[in-house]
Each structure stands twice: as structure tokens, then as C-alpha cells.
Design a protein around this motif. Structure first.
Motif, PDB file in Angstrom:
ATOM      1  N   GLN A   1       0.664  -1.016  -0.043  1.00  0.00           N
ATOM      2  CA  GLN A   1      -0.022  -0.090  -0.004  1.00  0.00           C
ATOM      3  C   GLN A   1       0.798   1.118   0.106  1.00  0.00           C
ATOM      4  O   GLN A   1       1.780   1.357   0.818  1.00  0.00           O
ATOM      5  CB  GLN A   1      -0.853   0.052   1.255  1.00  0.00           C
ATOM      6  N   ILE A   2       0.364   2.270  -0.822  1.00  0.00           N
ATOM      7  CA  ILE A   2       1.263   3.397  -0.813  1.00  0.00           C
ATOM      8  C   ILE A   2       0.313   4.533  -0.315  1.00  0.00           C
ATOM      9  O   ILE A   2      -0.946   4.509  -0.764  1.00  0.00           O
ATOM     10  CB  ILE A   2       1.579   3.645  -2.322  1.00  0.00           C
ATOM     11  N   ASP A   3       0.861   5.515   0.524  1.00  0.00           N
ATOM     12  CA  ASP A   3      -0.039   6.415   1.155  1.00  0.00           C
ATOM     13  C   ASP A   3      -0.828   7.281  -0.186  1.00  0.00           C
ATOM     14  O   ASP A   3      -0.489   7.933  -0.887  1.00  0.00           O
ATOM     15  CB  ASP A   3       0.984   7.396   1.907  1.00  0.00           C
ATOM     16  N   LYS A   4      -2.265   7.439   0.354  1.00  0.00           N
ATOM     17  CA  LYS A   4      -2.900   7.739  -0.737  1.00  0.00           C
ATOM     18  C   LYS A   4      -3.844   8.940  -0.159  1.00  0.00           C
ATOM     19  O   LYS A   4      -5.039   9.750  -1.025  1.00  0.00           O
ATOM     20  CB  LYS A   4      -3.802   6.793  -1.497  1.00  0.00           C
ATOM     21  N   GLN A   5      -3.626   9.367   1.020  1.00  0.00           N
ATOM     22  CA  GLN A   5      -4.495  10.279   1.669  1.00  0.00           C
ATOM     23  C   GLN A   5      -4.538  11.453   0.890  1.00  0.00           C
ATOM     24  O   GLN A   5      -5.631  12.108   0.741  1.00  0.00           O
ATOM     25  CB  GLN A   5      -3.935  10.586   3.008  1.00  0.00           C
ATOM     26  N   GLU A   6      -3.444  12.134   0.441  1.00  0.00           N
ATOM     27  CA  GLU A   6      -3.591  13.504  -0.246  1.00  0.00           C
ATOM     28  C   GLU A   6      -4.440  13.316  -1.655  1.00  0.00           C
ATOM     29  O   GLU A   6      -5.390  14.198  -1.969  1.00  0.00           O
ATOM     30  CB  GLU A   6      -2.146  13.930  -0.686  1.00  0.00           C
ATOM     31  N   ARG A   7      -4.223  12.204  -2.346  1.00  0.00           N
ATOM     32  CA  ARG A   7      -5.177  11.839  -3.585  1.00  0.00           C
ATOM     33  C   ARG A   7      -6.359  11.818  -3.310  1.00  0.00           C
ATOM     34  O   ARG A   7      -7.369  12.192  -3.980  1.00  0.00           O
ATOM     35  CB  ARG A   7      -4.225  10.726  -4.265  1.00  0.00           C
TER      36      ARG A   7
END
Length: 368
Positions: free
Chosen positions: A99-105
Motif C-alpha cells: 500500500q502506498i499512502d493515498k491520503q492526499e490523492r
């Protein structure tokens, strides 16, 4: 001076006594020759005529049939997962691998959906007045709109005028922009495409990854492919769909394989063709060497003997009445240290001992 004379007198006396003592010993009788001692002891095997096959053996390296190279399609910081991304770790199909951090997207996507909802709300009055037949459909679409869920497909316009009206207000443009963002957001989570293990890991949790960067590799344990090189003279015995036996020199287990592909090109240096065999089973691991065994032509009424026992290309010795006899044979197939031959009478005693300078009529003694 006196002792010198005593030594000269005693020496001859000692010699005379020794001669008499030896002559008094009993004479040893010569051993009688053992009966049959001159006959050479040999081993034989009694010919049992049967249908034999020449076995062709080729060796190759085992590879996983299903291989998944894992690349990052987006950039961001790699999150820690419940199961660390390490070589040898097993994942079931559909399980999260990375998993790659996607919070901003994700927050940007929510903002785009909120703006899209505002645009839909703005056109509802005009739809109610000018396109009354379509108004209930669009109104229901807006009521079911949820910014936390994937966008549903837009209602289909009933007329060309309605379609142009929707397009002129930027609804289609916003819709496909959001759908593109949703698709890109799915790239932040990588799922296992099949049941398998990680065979290569290049990253660790917390590191920043770039789009296009190789993260690792995953292989399936359910099916393997063996690539072997078969001599051109034996390629006719490898047919697509045919079964072959596989074994390892390191293990006592045997496996079954199926020929799935045969190369169309010939290696000019080795005069060989590549053959691909699919297999599966317990204890198989990628990278291990396996030998494939294929039976070639059938030979009836034949026996298999060591090649070193054949002389003058078509003769062997058999034993009759404890004497060597020359037997002419036909060599059907030779491979490694063995040969398949025909022409030996059934139940005849085939000489299995390699004798120096044998000849027909030579007396031998068959070992029991």
C-alpha cells in the motif's frame, strides 16, 4: 691372542651343526593342483527377451509458469502492511501485498466529487423546465450521489438537445475526470493476482517510491515450466500434449509433466531444439534442475546389456557347457553405457564379466 684362536676353532663347528640341523627337518610335500583351478570364474545373466524402450533423458531448469513483476504506477510513501513484503512470504489471491499512502490523492478526489455534485444541482432547474421527461432520472441520480462511493454511470439523455445541454455545462468532462482519478487511486493498493510467494523484494515500509519503479516479484506455486534442450535426432519423440516423467538427482520423488510448446528454431551450435514442459507437485521449487525421461521406439524380443561386452560391433559371448561361444547380435539402440540388442537366444547365459583376451572355446566356471 688366545681368544682369537678360540674364535677360529668354534666358527667351523657352529657351521657344521647348523648343516646337520637343516638336513634333519622333514621335507615339505608339494601341493597337489586343485581340480578346475585353471577355469576362470565369470558372471552371466540369462537372457529374458522382452519389449524394451530406449529412454531419452534431457535436463533443464524449473521456472514458475505464472510470474508477476510488481511495479509502482504512482508515487508516494510505502505504508507498512500486516505481512511484511519479504522474499518467501505467501499471499492468497486478492490479498493486499503493498500500500502506498493515498491520503492526499483521496482528499483531492473528494473535493472533485463535491464540485461535481454542485454542478449537477445547478442544472436541475433547467432540466425540470426544458426536459421534464428526464428530470426525475437526473433528480434520482443526485439523491443517490455519495462522494465516498465510486461514481455511478450517468443517465442516458433522451434527445440530442438534452445531450448537448449536459455537455455544455461540463458534466461529461467532470464525470470522466473523476473516473480517471478513481482509477488512479486504485493503483495505490497492490493486490495478489494469484496464490503465490514473493520471489524478490526491493523496497521496505516507509521508503518513498516513484512511478515506474520495480518493487519486487511474485511467483505462483501451483504450476511450473521446465525448459529443456532436446537433440535434433530425438525431437520427433517430443510431441505437444504428450506426457513425460520428471525426476531430480537430489530427491527420490518423481513427477509427471506435459509438453506444452516446442521451439521452432534450431540452435546451430548444438543442433538442438528447446522443449517446454508444464508440471506441478509437492517439493517443486523454482530454480531446481529436473530431468525429463521420454520413451522412444519399442524393440521386441530384445535385451539390454552393457556396451563394453559387445565386440566387433555385432558380437557377444555366451556360455555353453562352461565354454565361451560367440553369438552374433543386432544392436538396435545405444545410449550411454548400455545397449539394446537382438539375436540372443532366450534363456542363454550371456557373459557379463569383462575378460582379458577371451576366445571361443575358452573354459570358464559360472559363478553362482
Amino acid at each position: 691372542m688366545k681368544s682369537k684362536y678360540i674364535y677360529l676353532i668354534l666358527s667351523p663347528l657352529i657351521i657344521i651343526i647348523a648343516v646337520f640341523a637343516v638336513s634333519a627337518l622333514p621335507e615339505k610335500e608339494p601341493e597337489a593342483p586343485l581340480e578346475g583351478k585353471s577355469d576362470l570364474a565369470v558372471k552371466v545373466e540369462y537372457a529374458k527377451l522382452e519389449t524394451l524402450h530406449n529412454t531419452i533423458e534431457v535436463t533443464g531448469k524449473l521456472k514458475a509458469k505464472d510470474r508477476y513483476e510488481i511495479y509502482a504506477e504512482v508515487e508516494g510513501r510505502l505504508l507498512s502492511s500486516a505481512k511484511k513484503f519479504r522474499e518467501g512470504n505467501y499471499y492468497k489471491k486478492g490479498q493486499v501485498i503493498l500500500q502506498i499512502d493515498k491520503q492526499e490523492r483521496y482528499m483531492t478526489l473528494l473535493a472533485d466529487k463535491s464540485n461535481f455534485m454542485t454542478d449537477l444541482t445547478a442544472i436541475l432547474p433547467d432540466l425540470k423546465e426544458d426536459f421534464s421527461e428526464s428530470y426525475p432520472t437526473w433528480n434520482q441520480y443526485l439523491k443517490e450521489f455519495d462522494i465516498h462511493q465510486p461514481l455511478k454511470e450517468l443517465p442516458t439523455p433522451k434527445t440530442e438537445k438534452e445531450k448537448y445541454f449536459i455537455a455544455g455545462n461540463g458534466i461529461y468532462s467532470s464525470y470522466y475526470t473523476i473516473k480517471s482519478s478513481e482509477e488512479k487511486l486504485s493503483k495505490y493498493t497492490i493486490y495478489a493476482p494469484f496464490n503465490g510467494v514473493i520471489s524478490k523484494s526491493n523496497v521496505e515500509a516507509g521508503t518513498a517510491v516513484r512511478a515506474g519503479e520495480e518493487l519486487g516479484e511474485m511467483v505462483s506455486l501451483s504450476s511450473y515450466e521446465l525448459e529443456v534442450t532436446a537433440p535434433l535426432k530425438d525431437i520427433e519423440h517430443f510431441k505437444k500434449g504428450s506426457k513425460v516423467n520428471l525426476y531430480s538427482s537430489e530427491l527420490e520423488t518423481e513427477w509427471s509433466g506435459t509438453v506444452i510448446r516446442i521451439g521452432s528454431t534450431l540452435d546451430a551450435n548444438s543442433q538442438s531444439v528447446k522443449v517446454y514442459i508444464q508440471t506441478s507437485g509437492k517439493d517443486l521449487k523454482e530454480g531446481m534442475f529436473l530431468t525429463a525421461k521420454v520413451n522412444s521406439t519399442s524393440f521386441e524380443d530384445a535385451i539390454q546389456i552393457p556396451r563394453k561386452l559387445i565386440f566387433d560391433e555385432n558380437q557377444v559371448f555366451i556360455v555353453e557347457n562352461n565354454k565361451l561361444k560367440i553369438q552374433k547380435i543386432e544392436v538396435l539402440e545405444s545410449f550411454r553405457s548400455e545397449a539394446i540388442v537382438k539375436g540372443v537366444p532366450a534363456n542363454s547365459a550371456v557373459l557379463m564379466t569383462n575378460i582379458k583376451n577371451p576366445y571361443e572355446g575358452m573354459k570358464v566356471q559360472v559363478m553362482k
